[in-house]
Design an enzyme around this catalytic site. Structure first.
Site, PDB file in Angstrom:
ATOM      1  N   GLU A 176       0.829  -1.218   0.000  1.00 30.79           N
ATOM      2  CA  GLU A 176       0.000   0.000   0.000  1.00 30.79           C
ATOM      3  C   GLU A 176       0.855   1.256   0.000  1.00 30.79           C
ATOM      4  O   GLU A 176       0.544   2.217  -0.716  1.00 30.79           O
ATOM      5  CB  GLU A 176      -0.945   0.006   1.206  1.00 30.79           C
TER       6      GLU A 176
ATOM      7  N   HIS B 292       2.204   2.438  -3.280  1.00 31.58           N
ATOM      8  CA  HIS B 292       1.279   3.243  -4.091  1.00 31.58           C
ATOM      9  C   HIS B 292       1.490   4.737  -3.847  1.00 31.58           C
ATOM     10  O   HIS B 292       1.291   5.556  -4.740  1.00 31.58           O
ATOM     11  CB  HIS B 292      -0.177   2.900  -3.759  1.00 31.58           C
TER      12      HIS B 292
HETATM   13 NI    NI Z   1      -2.362  -2.219  -4.919  1.00 27.93          NI
END
Ligand code: NI
Length: 207
Positions: free
Chosen positions: A169, A172
């Site tokens: 995460e 990102h």
């Molecule tokens: Ni992802």
């Protein structure tokens, strides 16, 4: 990432003459420039806009049956991540070692430190790369510092699948998709095909 509270559990017992305000956001897919941008620090985690965005992100993640979601995936270039780990799923990847079960976590401006050199390979998938999965090497032991929506600083250590979810995460937020971290592209493919090839279906760290 996947396996979260079924939507029906969130609204049970409610006679739906009135639909609660919900916002299922559109998820950017690989190729969209926002997924390659570095997201900006959130100056005020207590701002009402942050709260609204987080609510919509959680609803979007649950609607998509994801384990995690980062703000850039819903076209918002801010350093915000939501995730929830279901122990029954993660235990498979942890080879029965550890069952990690993490309640819904909202991280604003998270920063990761790697605690040692230990790494492991695990299959990941991403809501921005639908239907695909591939093996990614991640650090096993990390320390994370982040702010809550109450502007409280939290520091904690995570390992294994939990650490993998967080690394996926937080990537990102730096404009990095898991696909760019796959060392062996021969293992990258459609989940359905990989599932046929490997008796059991591969893990999906959908986020
Ligand atoms: Ni992802």
């Amino acid at each position: 990432m996947r396996a979260s509270v079924p939507r029906s559990d969130l609204y049970d017992g409610v006679t739906r003459t009135h639909i609660p305000s919900m916002a299922i956001l559109k998820i950017a897919r690989m190729g969209h420039p926002i997924l390659r941008m570095r997201a900006k620090e959130v100056p005020d985690p207590t701002a009402p806009e942050v709260s609204r965005l987080v609510t919509a992100m959680v609803e979007t993640m649950e609607d998509a049956d994801g384990t995690g979601l980062a703000a850039p995936q819903v076209h918002m270039p801010w350093r915000i991540v939501v995730y929830m780990v279901d122990g029954t799923r993660s235990s498979e990847e942890e080879e029965g070692d550890i069952v990690c079960d993490v309640p819904l976590t909202v991280m604003v401006n998270p920063v990761i430190e790697f605690l040692d050199e230990e790494t492991s390979l695990g299959f990941e998938a991403c809501l921005s790369v639908p239907g695909m999965a591939g093996p990614v090497r991640r650090y096993e032991n990390i320390r994370v510092t982040y702010q809550t929506m109450e502007n409280q600083e939290i520091v904690f250590e995570a390992r294994g699948f939990h650490a993998r979810v967080i690394q996926h995460e937080c990537d990102h937020l730096d404009g990095v998709l898991y696909t760019s971290r796959i060392e062996d592209m021969s293992q990258f493919g459609f989940v359905e095909e990989l599932g046929k090839a490997q008796a059991g279906s591969p893990e999906e760290d959908d986020g």
